[in-house]
Design a protein around this motif. Structure first.
Motif, PDB file in Angstrom:
ATOM      1  N   VAL A 131      -8.295  -9.757  57.776  1.00  0.00           N
ATOM      2  CA  VAL A 131      -8.186  -8.390  57.172  1.00  0.00           C
ATOM      3  C   VAL A 131      -7.430  -7.369  58.134  1.00  0.00           C
ATOM      4  N   ILE A 132      -7.152  -7.721  59.356  1.00  0.00           N
ATOM      5  CA  ILE A 132      -6.733  -6.911  60.377  1.00  0.00           C
ATOM      6  C   ILE A 132      -5.093  -6.993  60.449  1.00  0.00           C
ATOM      7  N   PRO A 133      -4.606  -8.228  60.659  1.00  0.00           N
ATOM      8  CA  PRO A 133      -2.919  -8.011  60.916  1.00  0.00           C
ATOM      9  C   PRO A 133      -2.442  -7.340  59.833  1.00  0.00           C
ATOM     10  N   GLN A 134      -2.482  -7.417  58.523  1.00  0.00           N
ATOM     11  CA  GLN A 134      -1.637  -6.821  57.655  1.00  0.00           C
ATOM     12  C   GLN A 134      -2.238  -5.108  57.458  1.00  0.00           C
ATOM     13  N   ASN A 135      -3.403  -4.843  57.721  1.00  0.00           N
ATOM     14  CA  ASN A 135      -3.874  -3.606  57.742  1.00  0.00           C
ATOM     15  C   ASN A 135      -3.630  -2.646  58.932  1.00  0.00           C
ATOM     16  N   LEU A 136      -2.994  -3.374  59.907  1.00  0.00           N
ATOM     17  CA  LEU A 136      -2.496  -2.633  61.094  1.00  0.00           C
ATOM     18  C   LEU A 136      -1.221  -1.803  60.624  1.00  0.00           C
ATOM     19  N   ILE A 137      -0.525  -2.293  59.584  1.00  0.00           N
ATOM     20  CA  ILE A 137       0.620  -1.818  58.959  1.00  0.00           C
ATOM     21  C   ILE A 137       0.344  -0.946  57.679  1.00  0.00           C
ATOM     22  N   TYR A 138      -0.351  -1.572  56.856  1.00  0.00           N
ATOM     23  CA  TYR A 138      -0.841  -0.743  55.543  1.00  0.00           C
ATOM     24  C   TYR A 138      -1.461   0.379  55.794  1.00  0.00           C
ATOM     25  N   ILE A 139      -2.635   0.645  56.828  1.00  0.00           N
ATOM     26  CA  ILE A 139      -3.265   1.861  56.948  1.00  0.00           C
ATOM     27  C   ILE A 139      -2.412   2.955  57.467  1.00  0.00           C
ATOM     28  N   PRO A 140      -1.576   2.968  58.332  1.00  0.00           N
ATOM     29  CA  PRO A 140      -0.750   4.027  58.735  1.00  0.00           C
ATOM     30  C   PRO A 140       0.283   4.486  57.490  1.00  0.00           C
ATOM     31  N   CYS A 141       0.743   3.473  56.784  1.00  0.00           N
ATOM     32  CA  CYS A 141       1.730   3.867  55.827  1.00  0.00           C
ATOM     33  C   CYS A 141       1.067   4.527  54.656  1.00  0.00           C
ATOM     34  N   PHE A 142      -0.396   4.013  54.105  1.00  0.00           N
ATOM     35  CA  PHE A 142      -1.028   4.449  53.295  1.00  0.00           C
ATOM     36  C   PHE A 142      -1.441   6.017  53.763  1.00  0.00           C
ATOM     37  N   ILE A 143      -1.669   6.098  54.841  1.00  0.00           N
ATOM     38  CA  ILE A 143      -2.125   7.535  55.359  1.00  0.00           C
ATOM     39  C   ILE A 143      -1.134   8.677  55.161  1.00  0.00           C
ATOM     40  N   ALA A 144       0.258   8.135  55.506  1.00  0.00           N
ATOM     41  CA  ALA A 144       1.414   8.807  55.316  1.00  0.00           C
ATOM     42  C   ALA A 144       1.830   9.126  54.144  1.00  0.00           C
ATOM     43  N   LEU A 145       1.707   8.080  53.064  1.00  0.00           N
ATOM     44  CA  LEU A 145       2.164   8.258  51.793  1.00  0.00           C
ATOM     45  C   LEU A 145       1.081   9.220  50.995  1.00  0.00           C
ATOM     46  N   SER A 146      -0.482   9.157  51.308  1.00  0.00           N
ATOM     47  CA  SER A 146      -1.163  10.005  50.854  1.00  0.00           C
ATOM     48  C   SER A 146      -1.115  11.675  51.289  1.00  0.00           C
ATOM     49  N   VAL A 147      -0.512  11.632  52.657  1.00  0.00           N
ATOM     50  CA  VAL A 147      -0.227  13.119  53.004  1.00  0.00           C
ATOM     51  C   VAL A 147       0.845  13.536  52.251  1.00  0.00           C
ATOM     52  N   ILE A 148       2.068  12.820  51.941  1.00  0.00           N
ATOM     53  CA  ILE A 148       3.169  13.089  51.498  1.00  0.00           C
ATOM     54  C   ILE A 148       2.752  13.671  50.056  1.00  0.00           C
ATOM     55  N   ALA A 149       1.971  12.506  49.339  1.00  0.00           N
ATOM     56  CA  ALA A 149       1.535  13.055  47.888  1.00  0.00           C
ATOM     57  C   ALA A 149       0.654  14.331  47.824  1.00  0.00           C
ATOM     58  N   LEU A 150      -0.126  14.540  48.638  1.00  0.00           N
ATOM     59  CA  LEU A 150      -1.060  15.757  48.714  1.00  0.00           C
ATOM     60  C   LEU A 150      -0.113  16.972  48.896  1.00  0.00           C
ATOM     61  N   ALA A 151       1.127  16.934  49.823  1.00  0.00           N
ATOM     62  CA  ALA A 151       1.928  18.003  50.192  1.00  0.00           C
ATOM     63  C   ALA A 151       2.792  18.406  48.455  1.00  0.00           C
ATOM     64  N   MET A 152       3.140  17.319  48.125  1.00  0.00           N
ATOM     65  CA  MET A 152       3.870  17.297  46.861  1.00  0.00           C
ATOM     66  C   MET A 152       2.888  18.059  45.699  1.00  0.00           C
ATOM     67  N   SER A 153       1.720  17.477  45.620  1.00  0.00           N
ATOM     68  CA  SER A 153       0.745  17.819  44.618  1.00  0.00           C
ATOM     69  C   SER A 153       0.527  19.367  44.915  1.00  0.00           C
ATOM     70  N   THR A 154       0.275  19.857  46.186  1.00  0.00           N
ATOM     71  CA  THR A 154      -0.007  21.326  46.589  1.00  0.00           C
ATOM     72  C   THR A 154       0.901  22.004  46.304  1.00  0.00           C
ATOM     73  N   GLN A 155       2.240  21.696  46.374  1.00  0.00           N
ATOM     74  CA  GLN A 155       3.293  22.542  46.232  1.00  0.00           C
ATOM     75  C   GLN A 155       3.557  22.728  44.657  1.00  0.00           C
ATOM     76  N   ARG A 156       3.151  21.847  43.902  1.00  0.00           N
ATOM     77  CA  ARG A 156       3.606  21.956  42.430  1.00  0.00           C
ATOM     78  C   ARG A 156       2.115  22.954  41.839  1.00  0.00           C
ATOM     79  N   PHE A 157       0.837  22.572  42.419  1.00  0.00           N
ATOM     80  CA  PHE A 157       0.035  23.581  42.040  1.00  0.00           C
ATOM     81  C   PHE A 157       0.260  25.027  42.422  1.00  0.00           C
ATOM     82  N   LYS A 158       0.996  25.393  43.733  1.00  0.00           N
ATOM     83  CA  LYS A 158       1.362  26.600  44.069  1.00  0.00           C
ATOM     84  C   LYS A 158       2.201  27.210  43.313  1.00  0.00           C
ATOM     85  N   GLY A 159       3.095  26.168  42.739  1.00  0.00           N
ATOM     86  CA  GLY A 159       4.338  26.692  41.920  1.00  0.00           C
ATOM     87  C   GLY A 159       3.778  26.928  40.627  1.00  0.00           C
ATOM     88  N   LYS A 160       2.649  26.599  40.012  1.00  0.00           N
ATOM     89  CA  LYS A 160       2.272  26.781  38.772  1.00  0.00           C
ATOM     90  C   LYS A 160       1.147  27.664  38.590  1.00  0.00           C
TER      91      LYS A 160
END
Length: 209
Positions: A131-160
């Motif tokens: 479990v650990i080896p790949q998730n040491l890489i996956y988890i930070p990437c997953f968190i970063a991608l989620s934050v970017i997606a949240l920012a993108m979605s929020t921007q579209r919500f504000k615009g609409k």
């Protein structure tokens, strides 16, 4: 190096609410995974233990089919990465992105806890190796991608709905470069999960099981 660290610190301060939301949902998912394993019915537990025991008995003797494994690992990650990105392109994506964060945490917590409890004290080596080896890489990437997606979605919500004249978020500048970096890191994680973790697991199984 200092520039990168300062930039990451600035990004964290700017989007700390999003980071906090993602981490909360991720940790909730892990907790639910642990809970499900702890209160699993005896029949379901016995079925899984029997399957996993036969798996560990055979893995040490059989060669790893890397081609098939690579395909499955890529498919598994695509089924998680693509929906998060697509939801980021919508104005209603935030709750669903957070649900996917929780599901990711659930699978991680469930898998790790099940392996640990199946083999009692000896399970820690197998859990760490699988479990650990790949998730040491996956988890930070997953968190970063989620934050970017949240920012993108929020921007579209504000615009609409808020009808703001200027809804551009500086955080989303050069978003293509950020997504490419995340994708490259994800691919490194895929290679680790395909070619490194199975050999760790084979080593642990052959030595301790």
């Amino acid at each position: 190096m200092n520039f990168i660290i300062n930039k990451l610190g600035e990004t964290f301060r700017d989007k700390k609410v999003y980071f906090f939301m993602v981490l909360i949902m991720f940790c909730l998912g892990i907790s639910f995974g642990l809970y499900v394993v702890k209160y699993m019915s005896p029949s379901n537990r016995n079925d899984l233990v029997s399957y996993f025991s036969s798996f560990t008995s055979s893995i040490g003797d059989n060669p790893v089919n890397y081609e098939n494994l690579l395909f499955n690992v890529i498919k598994k990650n695509i089924l998680l990465i693509v929906p998060i990105f697509i939801l980021g392109l919508t104005f209603f994506g935030m709750p669903f992105i957070l649900i996917l964060d929780m599901l990711k945490g659930f699978t991680l917590g469930y898998t790790f806890c099940f392996i640990m409890t199946t083999f009692d004290g000896k399970g820690i080596g197998l859990a760490l190796a699988s479990v650990i080896p790949q998730n040491l890489i996956y988890i930070p990437c997953f968190i970063a991608l989620s934050v970017i997606a949240l920012a993108m979605s929020t921007q579209r919500f504000k615009g609409k709905f808020l009808k703001r004249a200027n809804t551009n978020d500086p955080f989303l500048s050069f978003i293509g470069n950020k997504l490419i970096i995340i994708l490259v890191l994800f691919m490194i994680g895929v290679l680790v999960e395909t070619y490194v973790s199975p050999n760790f697991v084979k080593f642990v199984v052959s030595k301790f099981y």
